[in-house]
Design a protein around this motif. Structure first.
Motif, mmCIF file in Angstrom:
data_model
loop_
_atom_site.group_PDB
_atom_site.id
_atom_site.type_symbol
_atom_site.label_atom_id
_atom_site.label_comp_id
_atom_site.label_asym_id
_atom_site.label_seq_id
_atom_site.Cartn_x
_atom_site.Cartn_y
_atom_site.Cartn_z
ATOM 1 N N TRP A 167 9.915 3.271 -5.833
ATOM 2 C CA TRP A 167 9.741 4.249 -6.907
ATOM 3 C C TRP A 167 8.246 4.427 -7.193
ATOM 4 C CZ3 TRP A 167 13.037 3.547 -11.962
ATOM 5 C CH2 TRP A 167 12.897 4.665 -12.790
ATOM 6 N N ALA A 168 7.532 3.331 -7.318
ATOM 7 C CA ALA A 168 6.085 3.393 -7.565
ATOM 8 C C ALA A 168 5.348 4.044 -6.395
ATOM 9 C CB ALA A 168 5.543 1.993 -7.829
ATOM 10 N N CYS A 169 5.777 3.767 -5.181
ATOM 11 C CA CYS A 169 5.139 4.371 -4.000
ATOM 12 C C CYS A 169 5.298 5.882 -3.998
ATOM 13 C CB CYS A 169 5.727 3.795 -2.712
ATOM 14 S SG CYS A 169 5.185 2.119 -2.348
ATOM 15 N N PHE A 170 6.489 6.355 -4.340
ATOM 16 C CA PHE A 170 6.729 7.797 -4.321
ATOM 17 C C PHE A 170 6.034 8.525 -5.466
ATOM 18 C CE2 PHE A 170 10.284 6.621 -1.506
ATOM 19 C CZ PHE A 170 9.945 7.447 -0.443
ATOM 20 N N LEU A 171 5.503 7.791 -6.434
ATOM 21 C CA LEU A 171 4.748 8.410 -7.518
ATOM 22 C C LEU A 171 3.240 8.214 -7.367
ATOM 23 C CD1 LEU A 171 7.032 7.515 -10.558
ATOM 24 C CD2 LEU A 171 6.870 9.690 -9.326
ATOM 25 N N ASP A 172 2.817 7.447 -6.364
ATOM 26 C CA ASP A 172 1.399 7.189 -6.132
ATOM 27 C C ASP A 172 0.800 8.335 -5.307
ATOM 28 O OD1 ASP A 172 -0.783 5.857 -4.172
ATOM 29 O OD2 ASP A 172 -0.761 4.825 -6.114
ATOM 30 N N LYS A 173 -0.275 8.936 -5.812
ATOM 31 C CA LYS A 173 -0.846 10.125 -5.156
ATOM 32 C C LYS A 173 -1.398 9.820 -3.769
ATOM 33 C CE LYS A 173 -5.237 9.759 -7.647
ATOM 34 N NZ LYS A 173 -5.984 9.148 -6.584
ATOM 35 N N ASP A 174 -1.981 8.652 -3.561
ATOM 36 C CA ASP A 174 -2.504 8.307 -2.238
ATOM 37 C C ASP A 174 -1.391 8.136 -1.210
ATOM 38 O OD1 ASP A 174 -5.124 8.331 -3.193
ATOM 39 O OD2 ASP A 174 -5.065 6.201 -3.723
ATOM 40 N N ILE A 175 -0.302 7.530 -1.631
ATOM 41 C CA ILE A 175 0.825 7.313 -0.719
ATOM 42 C C ILE A 175 1.534 8.628 -0.424
ATOM 43 C CG2 ILE A 175 3.048 6.135 -0.457
ATOM 44 C CD1 ILE A 175 1.798 3.816 -2.085
#
Length: 191
Positions: A167-175
């Motif tokens: 969930w955090a990865c899909f909200l991280d702009k770099d990822i």
């Protein structure tokens, strides 16, 4: 941070989570060797790609995971393996992503715990626990959970922590930018 470094971090974190979930669901324990491998990889990759600043980032991610999760161990909410795993993920991914991963992991934990409890005890086990809680409240006395009751179970938390990380990865702009680059490379490679 380079695309290569971020790609490697994501790949390793995903592999560590897959292993942790598999073992946690089967044995209800996350082995120390897996956690130590995650911690070592986190420090090694960050040191290799970003030298001193990478070591500092890994240290802050490692430390933040410990600081935030150690109280959950003291209150017997999470096991030591869950905490050590997230310390490894913190060393690998850094403090910003580990903080949001833990917040989302708590939210996901409510759903995964309920699903796992229903899977293990059925609705009758949940009903027995609710009735016992009501009896404890109404009679103002504590009664231990009976066999087959939901309250007596230990629930593996690695799936919830992995969902929180995703969930955090899909909200991280770099990822997200990295995933967009990957899809662009795939489109260009196919045509």
């Amino acid at each position: 941070m380079s695309e290569t470094q971020l790609s490697l971090q994501l790949l390793l974190a995903a592999l560590f989570f897959i292993a942790a979930i598999s073992i946690d669901l089967y044995k209800e324990k996350i082995p120390n060797t897996l956690c130590l491998m995650a911690i070592f990889c986190g420090f090694a990759i960050n040191a290799y790609y970003a030298q001193l600043s990478g070591v500092l980032m890994a240290s802050f991610g490692f430390g933040l995971a410990f600081i935030l999760l150690f109280p959950t161990f003291l209150f017997r909410i999470l096991g030591a393996g869950d905490i050590k795993l997230m310390m490894g993920i913190g060393a690998l991914m850094g403090p910003e992503l580990i903080f949001s991963s833990l917040v989302y992991g708590i939210v996901a934990g409510a759903a995964t715990s309920l699903v796992l409890v229903i899977w293990k005890t059925g609705f009758t086990g949940v009903w027995k626990s609710m009735k016992r809680y009501w009896d404890c409240f109404y009679l103002r006395s504590y009664f231990k959970p009976e066999p087959g009751e939901a309250a007596g179970l230990t629930v593996p938390y690695a799936p919830a922590l992995a969902i929180g990380w995703l969930w955090a990865c899909f909200l991280d702009k770099d990822i997200v930018a990295l995933f967009q680059n990957w899809s662009l490379y795939l489109k260009l490679g196919v045509t």
